[in-house]
Design an enzyme around this catalytic site. Sequence first.
Site, short mmCIF file in Angstrom:
data_model
loop_
_atom_site.label_atom_id
_atom_site.label_comp_id
_atom_site.label_asym_id
_atom_site.label_seq_id
_atom_site.Cartn_x
_atom_site.Cartn_y
_atom_site.Cartn_z
N PHE A 166 5.21 3.82 -16.17
CA PHE A 166 4.31 3.71 -15.03
C PHE A 166 2.91 4.12 -15.45
O PHE A 166 2.71 5.21 -15.99
CB PHE A 166 4.81 4.59 -13.87
CG PHE A 166 5.70 3.86 -12.91
CD1 PHE A 166 5.31 3.63 -11.61
CD2 PHE A 166 6.94 3.38 -13.32
CE1 PHE A 166 6.12 2.94 -10.73
CE2 PHE A 166 7.76 2.70 -12.45
CZ PHE A 166 7.35 2.47 -11.14
N CYS A 199 -8.81 3.74 -5.19
CA CYS A 199 -8.29 2.75 -4.26
C CYS A 199 -9.42 2.30 -3.35
O CYS A 199 -10.35 3.08 -3.08
CB CYS A 199 -7.13 3.34 -3.44
SG CYS A 199 -6.35 2.15 -2.32
N CYS A 255 -5.65 2.64 5.04
CA CYS A 255 -4.24 3.00 4.88
C CYS A 255 -4.11 4.51 5.02
O CYS A 255 -4.55 5.26 4.14
CB CYS A 255 -3.72 2.55 3.51
SG CYS A 255 -2.00 3.01 3.21
N CYS A 291 -0.42 6.66 3.03
CA CYS A 291 -0.17 6.74 1.59
C CYS A 291 0.31 8.14 1.22
O CYS A 291 -0.25 9.15 1.65
CB CYS A 291 -1.45 6.40 0.83
SG CYS A 291 -1.25 6.44 -0.97
N ASP A 292 1.37 8.20 0.39
CA ASP A 292 1.92 9.48 -0.03
C ASP A 292 1.77 9.72 -1.54
O ASP A 292 2.50 10.51 -2.13
CB ASP A 292 3.41 9.58 0.35
CG ASP A 292 4.25 8.47 -0.26
OD1 ASP A 292 3.70 7.62 -0.99
OD2 ASP A 292 5.48 8.45 0.00
N THR A 293 0.81 9.02 -2.15
CA THR A 293 0.62 9.09 -3.60
C THR A 293 -0.69 9.76 -3.95
O THR A 293 -1.73 9.48 -3.36
CB THR A 293 0.64 7.67 -4.20
OG1 THR A 293 1.86 7.03 -3.87
CG2 THR A 293 0.49 7.73 -5.72
N GLU A 332 1.75 -3.42 -8.88
CA GLU A 332 1.98 -3.11 -7.47
C GLU A 332 0.61 -3.00 -6.81
O GLU A 332 -0.17 -2.10 -7.12
CB GLU A 332 2.75 -1.80 -7.33
CG GLU A 332 4.15 -1.87 -7.94
CD GLU A 332 4.93 -0.58 -7.79
OE1 GLU A 332 4.30 0.47 -7.51
OE2 GLU A 332 6.16 -0.61 -7.96
N HIS A 355 13.79 6.87 -6.11
CA HIS A 355 13.28 7.94 -6.98
C HIS A 355 13.15 9.26 -6.23
O HIS A 355 13.32 10.33 -6.82
CB HIS A 355 11.95 7.53 -7.61
CG HIS A 355 10.90 7.12 -6.63
ND1 HIS A 355 10.97 5.94 -5.92
CD2 HIS A 355 9.75 7.72 -6.25
CE1 HIS A 355 9.92 5.84 -5.13
NE2 HIS A 355 9.16 6.91 -5.30
#
Length: 223
Positions: A37, A43, A58, A61-63, A129, A217
Amino acid sequence: MPSGTPARLLSIMSYAVNELFYTLQGEGANAGRAAVFCRFAGCNLWSGREADRHRAVCRFCDTDFVGVDGDGGGRFASAAQLAAAVGAAWPDRAAGVPLVVCTGGEPLLQVDATLVAALHDAGFEIAVETNGTQDPPPGIDWICVSPKAGAPLKLTSGNELKLVFPQDGAEPERFAALRFEHFFLQPMDGPLAEANTRAAVAYCLANPRWRLSLQTHKFLGIR
C-alpha cells in the site's frame, strides 16, 4: 498540504507519501490479496485536519493522510526512487504478481504516467483507489472508484465501484448505469456502523447487482 491542489501538480515537485507498507487488501474485489500500500498525502475533498472536517466535502473519512512521516513515508524526488521503495516493501520470496495499491487521500493528485511506467518496470500490477474526481493517467491495471456526495464524478468507468453507504446525495441507483465490472456497497464506519451494515445487507439482497464489501483489515487488526 493544501486541499484542492491541482491534479498531479505535486508530482512535479516530488511524490509526497504518507506511508508505505506491505499487507493484505481488506476491501472490495481484491480482498485478501497481498499488496504494497502506497498512501499518498493530500486530498482535494478534505484537508485531513479535524478542524476542517465540518466544511469538508467528505466528512466521514477515517484515514490519516496528512504529512509524510508515517511508516515508510517521505518525499520521493523521482518516480524511480518511489518505485524502488515500493519494490523494497515486497517480500523477496513472495510468489505471484506483485501488487501495489495507490491510495490516499486522493492518489490521482500525484500518480502520473512516469510513475505508472516506473512501477510497471519494477514488475508491479498497479491498483488505484480514487474518489473519481480526477482523470487517471493511462496504464493503471485496476481502478476502484469510491464516489462522494457533493463531489463531481469525472471517472465513470473502471474495474470496481465501491460506494460507502449510506450517503445522502450518493444513493446507489445514481451509479448503477456506470461502466464498472463490479459494484460494491461498503457500510459507513462510525457510531452507526451496525445499522449501516444491516441497511447495506438489505440493499444488496434487494439489488443483487451490488455486493457487500466489509473492511476486513479492521476485523483482523491489520493495516
